[in-house]
Design a protein around this motif. Structure first.
Motif, PDB file in Angstrom:
ATOM      1  N   GLU A  72       8.290   2.542 -11.983  1.00 55.89           N
ATOM      2  CA  GLU A  72       8.139   3.214 -10.702  1.00 55.89           C
ATOM      3  C   GLU A  72       8.603   2.287  -9.580  1.00 55.89           C
ATOM      4  OE1 GLU A  72       4.584   4.995  -7.933  1.00 55.89           O
ATOM      5  OE2 GLU A  72       4.381   5.148 -10.108  1.00 55.89           O
ATOM      6  N   ILE A  73       9.500   2.791  -8.768  1.00 57.01           N
ATOM      7  CA  ILE A  73      10.085   2.010  -7.673  1.00 57.01           C
ATOM      8  C   ILE A  73       9.320   2.278  -6.390  1.00 57.01           C
ATOM      9  CG2 ILE A  73      12.151   1.665  -6.263  1.00 57.01           C
ATOM     10  CD1 ILE A  73      13.728   2.800  -8.739  1.00 57.01           C
ATOM     11  N   GLU A  74       8.847   1.193  -5.783  1.00 56.49           N
ATOM     12  CA  GLU A  74       8.274   1.318  -4.440  1.00 56.49           C
ATOM     13  C   GLU A  74       9.395   1.189  -3.418  1.00 56.49           C
ATOM     14  OE1 GLU A  74       5.197  -1.011  -1.511  1.00 56.49           O
ATOM     15  OE2 GLU A  74       4.734  -0.988  -3.646  1.00 56.49           O
ATOM     16  N   SER A  75      10.233   0.164  -3.592  1.00 54.83           N
ATOM     17  CA  SER A  75      11.361  -0.010  -2.672  1.00 54.83           C
ATOM     18  C   SER A  75      12.392  -0.959  -3.272  1.00 54.83           C
ATOM     19  CB  SER A  75      10.897  -0.561  -1.317  1.00 54.83           C
ATOM     20  OG  SER A  75      10.390  -1.872  -1.472  1.00 54.83           O
ATOM     21  N   ILE A  76      13.641  -0.733  -2.883  1.00 52.55           N
ATOM     22  CA  ILE A  76      14.742  -1.648  -3.190  1.00 52.55           C
ATOM     23  C   ILE A  76      15.534  -1.799  -1.899  1.00 52.55           C
ATOM     24  CG2 ILE A  76      16.831  -2.098  -4.544  1.00 52.55           C
ATOM     25  CD1 ILE A  76      15.768  -0.057  -6.613  1.00 52.55           C
TER      26      ILE A  76
END
Length: 136
Positions: A72-76
């Protein structure tokens, strides 16, 4: 899929000015000039636009790979530095900072390398492409 942009230039290289418009009109008659490219003028320039394209494309590709692996990506956030030397773009360096739940640094670095090699803009560029990535 095909996308386009149009450049219009009026005048000589140093005294002239241009306007860029993209198909989506996100850029619409956006100013560019010799000064915005080689000095400190107002407006954009081709290298800045390549940097935007490369950072955006790479980040989307990395997101796809991370999601495919079940994380799960919170931010890039990706910054791209383009180096123009003697009239040639010689490199594109991507600096990545990401917040991703449950991913190890080893897996993250593998996915970063995979995205660096496989994003369509990386494939387009005939330049040395490198990446520095930090997992937060």
């Amino acid at each position: 899929m095909k996308r386009n942009a149009t450049a219009v230039w009026n005048g000589s290289l140093k005294e002239g000015a241009g306007k860029l418009t993209t198909q989506s009109t996100t850029l619409e008659n956006t100013q560019y000039s010799f000064k915005s490219r080689f000095e400190e003028g107002v407006g954009t320039n081709p290298e800045e636009l390549v940097a935007a394209a490369h950072s955006g494309c790479f980040t989307m590709q990395l997101s796809a790979y991370i999601t495919e692996d079940g994380f799960e990506i919170e931010s890039i956030e990706t910054k791209c530095d383009i180096d123009l030397v003697d009239g040639t773009v010689i490199s594109s360096h991507l600096t990545v900072s990401a917040k991703i739940q449950g991913i190890s640094d080893d897996v993250f670095q593998q996915l970063v390398t995979k995205a660096e090699k496989n994003c369509p803009i990386s494939k387009l560029l005939n330049a040395a492409i490198s990446t520095t990535a930090t997992l937060q």
